[in-house]
Scaffold this motif. Structure first.
Motif, mmCIF file in Angstrom:
data_model
loop_
_atom_site.group_PDB
_atom_site.id
_atom_site.type_symbol
_atom_site.label_atom_id
_atom_site.label_comp_id
_atom_site.label_asym_id
_atom_site.label_seq_id
_atom_site.Cartn_x
_atom_site.Cartn_y
_atom_site.Cartn_z
ATOM 1 N N ASN A 1 0.816 -1.222 0.000
ATOM 2 C CA ASN A 1 0.000 0.000 0.000
ATOM 3 C C ASN A 1 0.844 1.263 0.000
ATOM 4 O OD1 ASN A 1 -2.144 -1.649 0.169
ATOM 5 N ND2 ASN A 1 -2.898 -0.948 2.149
ATOM 6 N N GLY A 2 2.140 1.116 0.232
ATOM 7 C CA GLY A 2 3.002 2.281 0.268
ATOM 8 C C GLY A 2 2.846 3.047 1.563
ATOM 9 N N ALA A 3 3.137 4.331 1.498
ATOM 10 C CA ALA A 3 3.179 5.163 2.704
ATOM 11 C C ALA A 3 1.783 5.424 3.246
ATOM 12 C CB ALA A 3 3.870 6.478 2.400
ATOM 13 N N ALA A 4 1.707 5.282 4.536
ATOM 14 C CA ALA A 4 0.503 5.686 5.258
ATOM 15 C C ALA A 4 0.984 6.457 6.472
ATOM 16 C CB ALA A 4 -0.313 4.458 5.656
ATOM 17 N N SER A 5 0.088 6.914 7.280
ATOM 18 C CA SER A 5 0.493 7.555 8.524
ATOM 19 C C SER A 5 -0.044 6.737 9.686
ATOM 20 C CB SER A 5 -0.031 8.991 8.585
ATOM 21 O OG SER A 5 -1.439 8.976 8.717
#
Lengths: 255, 301
Positions: free
Chosen positions: A45-49
């Motif tokens: 999903n790549g970058a998340a916070s």
């Protein structure tokens, strides 16, 4: 006094996610909103916070409590330099990787290399206290330089492999090859342990230092330390004699 | 002021600022902790001849010690802060390191001034020593023939007070001794206080300097020696045939005052005519323990 930050997992983590940046640097004074903006890399999903995955509440007090099953969370507390981290569940690989201070208290199991070293790093944890109340995966405390790693359950093989110093307390059974290639580290085995062939028996005695170590685990972290371990006898094995040989395995003995 | 017929002189004990360390000595049992503590505090009555003053403060229950074993707390005091680590290293090295089963810990963990003790003694390990950090404090494991000697790396140092005192003027030597024993009993095992002389009692109080030898810094307190009453400027009233002194050191003036209050009260018994204190006119020591104020319950400034 504030209870610090509480981060509650919104939905189950169904794929590995890298939490290595969440508690990096001086996180202890960060507000809930600031911590919620810290990045988490979710595989696929790549970058998340952090805030995408967790409901983050509370006020800064140098303490964070993470709630939920974090078995897929990797590198949680990697490089931790201070503060108190409580994980109310299990975590994935590389928890407390190369940490230098503070405490991480994992109320469940930990994946491989808890308190250990990144593949490219010469040293694992260099300070602080890492508590795993359940079982720890392979290579727990690998190349550890300082600090205390305590495992309430069992360790998978190669606990403390290549330790430079520091202390690993295994309250359950230690897996195969514990302490292999250790230079100066201490492995305290309260349960079963197979002594590597490159260790040599020294003596059976009561190490006073363990009274302090175990008292710390009991009083500070509430681990169930038994009096027979506090006041008991230990076989001391020196090793790894294939390396510097100033390490030790202190194996509790009922005799 | 009279307490049970004993006259309390209107005077004060003059005391000095010293540097203090508190050591916690543990052992397999109290016997061995005490053996080490007695040796460590031996020959430590006065800085005049011993370079330090030391005494056992009190017994510690296992729950009060870092390693959960029985122990004793000891106060060791010097006049200068440079002397304190030297004396600690000498005495811990010679008396605790050598004593079976014992370990030695800092008893002033909140003191900001820290002096190295284990950090120096570790070299006895000849490279085989190892250290562990527990709860932010470093401890040294020094291999010895018995097993291992464990000593904390650094010990806290605080300012304390040395030289609190009172003198019991008695009709006879037996009555002076009985009063002194009662006073010591009442003053023992109080936190923050030690009585560094033998059994807590001094029979040879001194005055500053000497009448005959200029290089001597102290000589007998002839004004309080009964045998010299006829040939010196005696301070002793008629009927006094023996004087004993109790010297009290401590971590703070309040602890000393509390101990003096208990000790003087216990010493006010049959055969004691009066109780006084030693001072130098108030010009040398910054701490003044006024006997009547202390017995009235006042806290020293």
């Amino acid at each position: 006094m504030s209870d610090g930050i509480v981060a509650r997992l919104r939905a189950s983590l169904d794929r590995p996610a890298d939490f290595g940046e969440v508690l990096a640097g001086d996180w202890g004074a960060a507000t809930a909103a600031e911590l919620a903006r810290r990045p988490v890399l979710v595989t696929g999903n790549g970058a998340a916070s952090l805030g995408d995955l967790f409901e983050v509440k509370g006020s800064p007090a140098g303490r964070i409590r993470l709630q939920g099953d974090l078995s897929n969370a990797t590198r949680l507390g990697a490089g931790l330099a201070g503060g108190e981290v409580i994980v109310e569940g299990s975590v994935g690989a590389d928890a407390g990787l190369g940490m230098s201070g503070g405490t991480i208290d994992i109320r469940g199991d930990a994946g491989p290399r808890a308190g250990g070293a990144a593949p490219e790093a010469r040293r694992g944890m260099t300070g602080g206290e890492l508590i795993v109340r359940g079982n720890a995966g392979a290579e727990a405390g690998s190349r550890m330089r300082r600090g205390l790693l305590a495992v309430g359950g069992d360790t998978a093989p190669l606990a403390g492999v290549g330790t430079l110093a520091g202390t690993i307390v295994v309250m359950g059974d230690a897996g195969a090859s514990a302490g292999l290639w250790s230079k100066r580290g201490t492995i305290v085995a309260l349960g079963k342990v197979a002594i590597p062939s490159t260790y040599r028996y020294a003596c059976t005695y009561r190490p006073t230092i363990l009274r302090l170590t175990l008292a710390r685990l009991g009083k500070r972290f509430g681990l169930g330390v038994e009096d027979r371990h506090v006041s008991g006898l230990y076989h001391r094995y020196s090793g790894d004699l294939a390396d510097l040989g100033k390490g030790e395995i202190l194996a509790w003995t009922a005799a | 002021m009279n307490i049970r017929g004993v006259f309390i002189e209107d005077t004060f004990a003059e005391a000095f600022t010293m540097r203090v360390a508190r050591l916690v000595i543990t052992g397999r049992n109290l016997r061995w902790a005490r053996e080490a503590a007695l040796k460590l505090t031996g020959f430590a009555t006065s800085v005049i001849g011993c370079k330090c003053e030391a005494g056992i403060e009190r017994e510690l229950a296992p729950a009060e010690t870092p390693d959960g074993r029985p122990g004793l707390s000891v106060l060791l005091m010097t006049m200068s802060k440079d002397d304190l680590p030297k004396r600690l290293i000498e005495r811990v090295g010679q008396t605790v390191l050598t004593c079976p089963t014992t370990a030695c810990y800092d008893g002033l963990p909140d003191a900001p001034d820290r002096v190295g003790v284990g950090s120096a003694l570790r070299f006895f390990g000849d490279g085989f020593q190892a250290s562990k950090v527990i709860g932010g404090e470093r401890f040294w494991r020094i291999p010895v023939m018995e097993g291992e000697f464990l000593v904390q790396e650094k010990f806290g140092m605080v300012k304390g007070v040395g030289g609190g005192n009172f003198l019991m003027l008695a009709r006879s030597a037996d009555e002076a001794l009985a009063a002194a024993e009662a006073a010591v009993e009442a003053m023992s095992s109080r936190t923050g206080v030690i009585l560094p002389f033998p059994g807590g009692v001094v029979r040879s109080g001194s005055k500053v300097g000497s009448r005959r030898i200029k290089s001597m810094i102290a000589s007998t307190n002839d004004a309080f020696c009964p045998t010299l009453r006829a040939i010196t400027r005696s301070e002793l009233p008629d009927g006094i045939n023996s004087v004993l002194e109790i010297v009290i050191n401590g971590t703070d003036a309040e602890s000393i005052a509390g101990a003096m209050r208990a000790g003087i009260d216990a010493a006010c018994r049959e055969g004691i005519v009066s109780i006084t204190a030693g001072n130098y006119g108030g010009k040398l020591g910054p701490h003044h323990f006024h006997l009547r104020k202390i017995m009235a319950g006042d806290t020293p400034a």
